[in-house]
Design a protein around this motif. Structure first.
Motif, short mmCIF file in Angstrom:
data_model
loop_
_atom_site.label_atom_id
_atom_site.label_comp_id
_atom_site.label_asym_id
_atom_site.label_seq_id
_atom_site.Cartn_x
_atom_site.Cartn_y
_atom_site.Cartn_z
N LYS A 98 0.84 -1.20 0.00
CA LYS A 98 0.00 0.00 0.00
C LYS A 98 0.88 1.26 0.00
O LYS A 98 1.87 1.34 0.71
N HIS A 99 0.46 2.23 -0.80
CA HIS A 99 1.21 3.47 -0.97
C HIS A 99 0.51 4.60 -0.22
O HIS A 99 -0.65 4.89 -0.49
N ILE A 100 1.22 5.25 0.72
CA ILE A 100 0.69 6.38 1.49
C ILE A 100 1.50 7.62 1.16
O ILE A 100 2.73 7.59 1.18
N THR A 101 0.80 8.72 0.87
CA THR A 101 1.46 10.00 0.60
C THR A 101 1.20 10.96 1.75
O THR A 101 0.04 11.21 2.10
N PHE A 102 2.26 11.47 2.35
CA PHE A 102 2.17 12.43 3.45
C PHE A 102 2.53 13.82 2.94
O PHE A 102 3.43 13.96 2.10
N THR A 103 1.86 14.85 3.47
CA THR A 103 2.08 16.21 2.98
C THR A 103 2.37 17.17 4.14
O THR A 103 1.64 17.22 5.12
N VAL A 104 3.45 17.93 4.01
CA VAL A 104 3.80 18.96 4.99
C VAL A 104 4.20 20.24 4.24
O VAL A 104 4.41 20.22 3.03
N PHE A 129 7.66 30.20 -5.38
CA PHE A 129 8.22 31.52 -5.60
C PHE A 129 8.04 32.38 -4.35
O PHE A 129 8.94 33.11 -3.93
N PHE A 130 6.85 32.29 -3.74
CA PHE A 130 6.58 33.04 -2.51
C PHE A 130 7.01 32.20 -1.31
O PHE A 130 6.90 30.98 -1.32
N THR A 131 7.50 32.85 -0.26
CA THR A 131 8.07 32.12 0.87
C THR A 131 7.31 32.31 2.19
O THR A 131 7.61 31.62 3.16
N LYS A 132 6.34 33.21 2.23
CA LYS A 132 5.60 33.39 3.48
C LYS A 132 4.26 34.06 3.20
O LYS A 132 4.00 34.59 2.12
N GLY A 133 3.39 34.00 4.22
CA GLY A 133 2.11 34.67 4.14
C GLY A 133 1.10 33.97 3.25
O GLY A 133 1.28 32.82 2.82
N PHE A 134 0.03 34.69 2.95
CA PHE A 134 -1.09 34.13 2.18
C PHE A 134 -0.65 33.64 0.81
O PHE A 134 -1.08 32.57 0.35
N LEU A 135 0.21 34.40 0.14
CA LEU A 135 0.63 34.01 -1.21
C LEU A 135 1.40 32.70 -1.20
O LEU A 135 1.25 31.88 -2.11
N PHE A 136 2.20 32.49 -0.15
CA PHE A 136 2.91 31.21 -0.06
C PHE A 136 1.92 30.06 0.09
O PHE A 136 2.01 29.05 -0.61
N TYR A 137 0.99 30.19 1.04
CA TYR A 137 0.04 29.09 1.27
C TYR A 137 -0.80 28.82 0.03
O TYR A 137 -1.08 27.66 -0.31
N ALA A 138 -1.20 29.89 -0.65
CA ALA A 138 -1.99 29.71 -1.87
C ALA A 138 -1.18 28.99 -2.94
O ALA A 138 -1.66 28.01 -3.55
N GLU A 139 0.04 29.45 -3.17
CA GLU A 139 0.88 28.82 -4.20
C GLU A 139 1.20 27.38 -3.84
O GLU A 139 1.10 26.47 -4.69
N TYR A 140 1.57 27.15 -2.59
CA TYR A 140 1.96 25.79 -2.19
C TYR A 140 0.78 24.82 -2.32
O TYR A 140 0.94 23.69 -2.79
N PHE A 192 -1.81 20.36 -4.83
CA PHE A 192 -3.00 19.77 -5.47
C PHE A 192 -2.63 19.13 -6.81
O PHE A 192 -3.03 17.99 -7.10
N LEU A 193 -1.86 19.84 -7.61
CA LEU A 193 -1.48 19.30 -8.92
C LEU A 193 -0.60 18.07 -8.78
O LEU A 193 -0.73 17.10 -9.54
N PHE A 194 0.29 18.10 -7.78
CA PHE A 194 1.15 16.93 -7.56
C PHE A 194 0.30 15.72 -7.15
O PHE A 194 0.47 14.62 -7.70
N LEU A 195 -0.61 15.92 -6.20
CA LEU A 195 -1.42 14.81 -5.71
C LEU A 195 -2.38 14.30 -6.77
O LEU A 195 -2.69 13.10 -6.81
N THR A 205 -8.33 16.04 -3.56
CA THR A 205 -7.81 14.98 -4.44
C THR A 205 -8.24 13.59 -3.96
O THR A 205 -8.51 12.71 -4.78
N SER A 206 -8.34 13.40 -2.66
CA SER A 206 -8.77 12.08 -2.16
C SER A 206 -10.22 11.81 -2.53
O SER A 206 -10.60 10.67 -2.81
N LYS A 207 -11.04 12.86 -2.55
CA LYS A 207 -12.43 12.69 -2.98
C LYS A 207 -12.52 12.44 -4.48
O LYS A 207 -13.26 11.56 -4.95
N LEU A 208 -11.75 13.22 -5.25
CA LEU A 208 -11.77 13.04 -6.70
C LEU A 208 -11.30 11.65 -7.12
O LEU A 208 -11.84 11.05 -8.05
#
Length: 363
Positions: free
Chosen positions: A2-8, A58-69, A74-77, A99-102
């Motif tokens: 079984k393959h498990i993917t963890f995200t941080v 590209f962004f390293t902190k704040g809202f833009l970082f969380y949005a970009e990450y 999502f695309l990776f998963l 992605t788990s629902k899709l």
């Protein structure tokens, strides 16, 4: 297999909890992928028995970082072949949920803390509302969940009537050298973030004749440096920054006393069970820590620390000086640490982890 993917969202090199979890599962028949963040300062990844993937933003902190990450995650998963997706805390939970629902995959939530009660979240009303909404729309949809302590598990149960298993963040039991040369140094290790009482510890250093080693980084680092200059204690404090786990364990062994102070204001702090609490125990050094439920419960069993109720400069100085000068008490707590580490270790906690994931796939 079984393959498990963890995200941080952090740098994989320094996340000891995820390293232990992934290594244990990979060693027991699971295929593991750990996804994290790539920084310009990131060190090369250590070789492991599981796959590691870093996403550059590209962004390293704040809202833009969380949005970009989250978009990149999502695309990776979306194109990742996996049997289960495990979100670590709220900052990666939405891509995991969608992605788990899709893809109709098992979804797991690993709450390292009570994210909405972090000081940097709780004290900013707009940010607090956003993360609270994220929690409410996501956590109830995760069929399998676990966290680091009973207090946080109880709070999630109160909020969402959901059962959370307990998998504490304990170090792997390793032998200690018999000829450790311990110096009369104090150690603070872990996140240098708001709410860690560093604004009280630094001025207290004026009245202490010991050196303080700080291993870690975080959102309070600039303020920490300013406090060190303000109180003119540059000669007493050494900032080592982020340290790789093996080197950190070596540094910890050589110190005499660990510091684990937390503000009482937020629920996350009050229910906390910090990584450093167990790291100090495993290095055999007593500590000054909070008289909060999780710490108090373990200290009643093993007496490995001096507990502190009210964090202020005078109390910090009194507690540290008292223990550093009382060699009999120090030795008693030290010996209790050596006994406690034989019980409070990852070899024992790993059994809970494997039982949890076996149930996930048995169902």
């Amino acid at each position: 297999m079984k393959h498990i993917t963890f995200t941080v969202t952090n740098d994989l090199s320094f996340d000891q909890r995820m390293q232990r979890i992934c290594n244990s599962l990979a060693s027991n028949g699971y295929r593991i992928t750990l996804v994290g963040r790539k920084l310009k300062s990131s060190k090369p990844l250590c070789q492991s028995n599981y796959s590691q993937k870093r996403l550059y933003c590209f962004f390293t902190k704040g809202f833009l970082f969380y949005a970009e990450y989250n978009i990149r995650l999502f695309l990776f998963l979306l194109f990742q072949k996996t049997d289960a997706i495990c979100a670590i805390d709220l900052d990666t939970i939405l891509p995991c949920l969608i992605t788990s629902k899709l893809k109709n995959k098992k979804r797991i939530y690993d709450a390292h803390e009570l994210f909405t009660e972090l000081k940097e979240v709780r004290t900013r009303p707009h940010i607090f509302k956003i993360w609270t909404l994220v929690e409410r729309i996501s956590v109830p949809h995760f069929d399998y969940s676990y966290t680091v302590g009973q207090g946080i598990a109880n709070e999630f149960n109160r909020r969402y009537n959901k059962h959370f298993e307990i998998i504490r963040n304990m170090p792997l039991l390793k032998s200690l050298p018999k000829d450790i040369q311990r110096n009369e140094k104090l150690l603070y290790q872990g996140a240098v973030n708001e709410g860690r009482c560093l604004e009280k510890l630094i001025p207290a250093m004026q009245s202490l004749d010991y050196k303080l080693i700080v291993c870690g980084s975080g959102n309070f680092m600039n303020q920490l440096k300013e406090l060190i200059i303000k109180y003119k204690v540059e000669n007493k404090i050494e900032l080592k920054g982020m340290i790789l786990p093996n080197e950190l364990f070596h540094i910890t062994q050589q110190c005499a006393l660990g510091i684990n102070l937390v503000e009482r204001g937020g629920l996350n702090q009050y229910l906390s069970l910090a990584n450093k609490f167990f790291d100090y125990i495993h290095a055999g050094i007593p500590q000054i820590t909070m008289n909060f439920p999780e710490y108090s419960f373990i200290n009643q069993q093993f007496e490995i620390a001096l507990l502190i109720d009210d964090v202020n400069e005078e109390t910090i100085v009194t507690k540290i000086n008292g223990l550093m000068t009382d060699k009999v008490k120090w030795k008693q707590l030290h010996e209790n640490c050596l006994k406690a580490r034989e019980i409070l270790n990852w070899q024992e906690e790993e059994k809970r982890l494997l039982s949890f994931y076996n149930k996930v796939f048995d169902n």
